[in-house]
Design a protein around this motif. Structure first.
Motif, PDB file in Angstrom:
ATOM      1  N   LEU A  21       0.824  -1.212   0.000  1.00 37.32           N
ATOM      2  CA  LEU A  21       0.000   0.000   0.000  1.00 37.32           C
ATOM      3  C   LEU A  21       0.859   1.263   0.000  1.00 37.32           C
ATOM      4  CD1 LEU A  21      -2.842  -1.035   2.491  1.00 37.32           C
ATOM      5  CD2 LEU A  21      -2.936  -0.922  -0.011  1.00 37.32           C
ATOM      6  N   THR A  24       2.105   1.647  -3.484  1.00 38.04           N
ATOM      7  CA  THR A  24       1.015   2.108  -4.353  1.00 38.04           C
ATOM      8  C   THR A  24       0.765   3.602  -4.158  1.00 38.04           C
ATOM      9  OG1 THR A  24       0.006  -0.083  -4.281  1.00 38.04           O
ATOM     10  CG2 THR A  24      -1.376   1.735  -4.993  1.00 38.04           C
ATOM     11  N   GLY A  25       0.788   4.059  -2.903  1.00 42.16           N
ATOM     12  CA  GLY A  25       0.634   5.491  -2.647  1.00 42.16           C
ATOM     13  C   GLY A  25       1.746   6.312  -3.272  1.00 42.16           C
ATOM     14  N   VAL A  28       0.992   6.637  -6.908  1.00 45.05           N
ATOM     15  CA  VAL A  28      -0.070   7.622  -7.132  1.00 45.05           C
ATOM     16  C   VAL A  28       0.505   9.037  -7.095  1.00 45.05           C
ATOM     17  CG1 VAL A  28      -2.163   8.612  -6.135  1.00 45.05           C
ATOM     18  CG2 VAL A  28      -1.933   6.142  -6.333  1.00 45.05           C
ATOM     19  N   LEU A 179      -4.825   6.983 -12.876  1.00 42.18           N
ATOM     20  CA  LEU A 179      -4.857   6.643 -11.447  1.00 42.18           C
ATOM     21  C   LEU A 179      -5.600   5.337 -11.204  1.00 42.18           C
ATOM     22  CD1 LEU A 179      -5.493  10.127  -9.776  1.00 42.18           C
ATOM     23  CD2 LEU A 179      -3.377   8.807  -9.814  1.00 42.18           C
ATOM     24  N   ILE A 180      -6.673   5.103 -11.920  1.00 36.05           N
ATOM     25  CA  ILE A 180      -7.423   3.852 -11.758  1.00 36.05           C
ATOM     26  C   ILE A 180      -6.549   2.657 -12.115  1.00 36.05           C
ATOM     27  CG2 ILE A 180      -9.343   2.509 -12.680  1.00 36.05           C
ATOM     28  CD1 ILE A 180     -10.942   5.080 -12.863  1.00 36.05           C
ATOM     29  N   VAL A 183      -3.733   2.265  -9.322  1.00 36.03           N
ATOM     30  CA  VAL A 183      -4.248   1.758  -8.040  1.00 36.03           C
ATOM     31  C   VAL A 183      -4.681   0.302  -8.168  1.00 36.03           C
ATOM     32  CG1 VAL A 183      -6.080   2.024  -6.340  1.00 36.03           C
ATOM     33  CG2 VAL A 183      -4.893   4.035  -7.195  1.00 36.03           C
ATOM     34  N   GLY A 186      -1.596  -1.858  -8.433  1.00 37.26           N
ATOM     35  CA  GLY A 186      -0.896  -1.929  -7.149  1.00 37.26           C
ATOM     36  C   GLY A 186      -1.579  -2.836  -6.148  1.00 37.26           C
ATOM     37  N   LEU A 187      -2.913  -2.764  -6.074  1.00 38.86           N
ATOM     38  CA  LEU A 187      -3.641  -3.619  -5.135  1.00 38.86           C
ATOM     39  C   LEU A 187      -3.554  -5.089  -5.537  1.00 38.86           C
ATOM     40  CD1 LEU A 187      -6.839  -1.465  -4.484  1.00 38.86           C
ATOM     41  CD2 LEU A 187      -4.826  -1.713  -3.028  1.00 38.86           C
TER      42      LEU A 187
END
Length: 323
Positions: A21, A24-25, A28, A179-180, A183, A186-187
């Protein structure tokens, strides 16, 4: 693997989830810096017929304008939009190194000769500047096209701006799509990594437990085989290939030469039980060790051999005296 097991595996490796996470941040934030927000401003331009017309009882004449003979003002709008989007026009409006963009195309939401002009830039001021340049070039380009076909002033098509926005709207479509994707990727990667790490660690733990169980079983077998044979005399350990020494016959009065021991045959050797050497610990087997039991047996054999030699000498002396 069902959803419940996936959640449990991810929960056991929560530190992998936290690290994923955080990464991933960071991605972003990088996307927000790499793909900046843009601003759009739009305007609509209407093409009008020429001023020169016939009398009220007659039709509208073309006045010598060849574009009007092609099928009306819709054709003129299409020709003008294509002319404004060529490379020379783009370079004249958007200089090299600029992030501005623009489009000129027929407005599909209106039936008629209406052009939709859209300009975008990273700042609202840049977007408005680009739009003004496009509108100015539109007027100039339309007149130049009609002058090339020798259309008179009264027969030329005119322009009128019908909408002119004063507020630049931020365009977040490209940024939101990026961004979609970031994210979601990444998840998914974080979840797969947590599940993979959990499966790897559990397999390693299972193999370690199996090796530990096998080692304990081997140590138990070694301890069990290291117990001395019950048939061996107490205080002495049975040695392989060593048989019990026969008892010496009792002599009455005169000492007699002991009988030679019987030579064992191959069948007797085959029937003789072989006492297995006790299995020592692995560390002890690799290091030389002095065996006190074997040393005691060797000393006893030497003493008995000396006694036999002495008895033979005494017997020889008695025989010589009798003679």
């Amino acid at each position: 693997m069902d959803l419940f097991e996936i959640v449990r595996a991810a929960g056991r490796r929560w530190y992998v989830l936290v690290a994923g996470l955080i990464l991933t941040g960071g991605l972003v934030m990088a996307v927000l810096r790499i793909i900046p927000l843009t601003y759009d401003v739009q305007s609509s331009v209407l093409l009008l017929p020429p001023r020169q017309t016939a009398s009220a009882n007659g039709p509208v004449t073309d006045g010598g304008n060849p574009f009007l003979n092609l099928g009306g003002l819709d054709v003129v709008a299409g020709v003008l939009s294509k002319s404004l989007m060529d490379s020379a026009s783009v370079e004249s409006i958007v200089p090299k190194g600029s992030h501005a963009e623009y489009t000129v195309e027929p407005d599909p939401s209106v039936s008629g000769s209406v052009l939709a002009v859209t300009a975008s830039d990273r700042t609202p001021a840049g977007a408005f500047s680009t739009l003004d340049s496009v509108l100015a070039l539109t007027t100039t380009r339309l007149k130049a096209l009609q002058d090339e076909v020798n259309a008179t002033g009264g027969s030329q098509v005119r322009l009128m701006v019908i909408t002119d926005n004063t507020v630049a709207e931020p365009n977040t479509s490209a940024l939101v799509r990026t961004l979609i994707v970031v994210v979601a990727a990444g998840l998914v990667i974080t979840a797969l990594l947590a599940i993979s790490v959990d499966a790897l660690l559990r397999r390693r733990k299972t193999r370690k437990a199996a090796r530990l169980a096998a080692r304990e079983a081997a140590e138990e077998d070694s301890a069990a085989s290291a117990v001395p044979d019950a048939r061996a005399p107490s205080g002495k350990r049975a040695s392989p290939g060593r048989t019990a020494r026969p008892a010496k016959p009792a002599t009455s009065g005169k000492r007699r030469r002991p009988a030679e021991p019987a030579v064992s045959t191959t069948a007797d050797v085959a029937r003789e039980p072989v006492v297995a050497e006790p299995v020592e610990a692995e560390a002890a087997a690799t290091e030389p060790r002095f065996d006190f039991d074997d040393f005691d047996d060797a000393v006893d054999d030497s003493v008995e051999l000396s006694d036999d030699v002495a008895r033979d000498d005494d017997d020889a002396d008695l025989v010589a005296d009798r003679r």
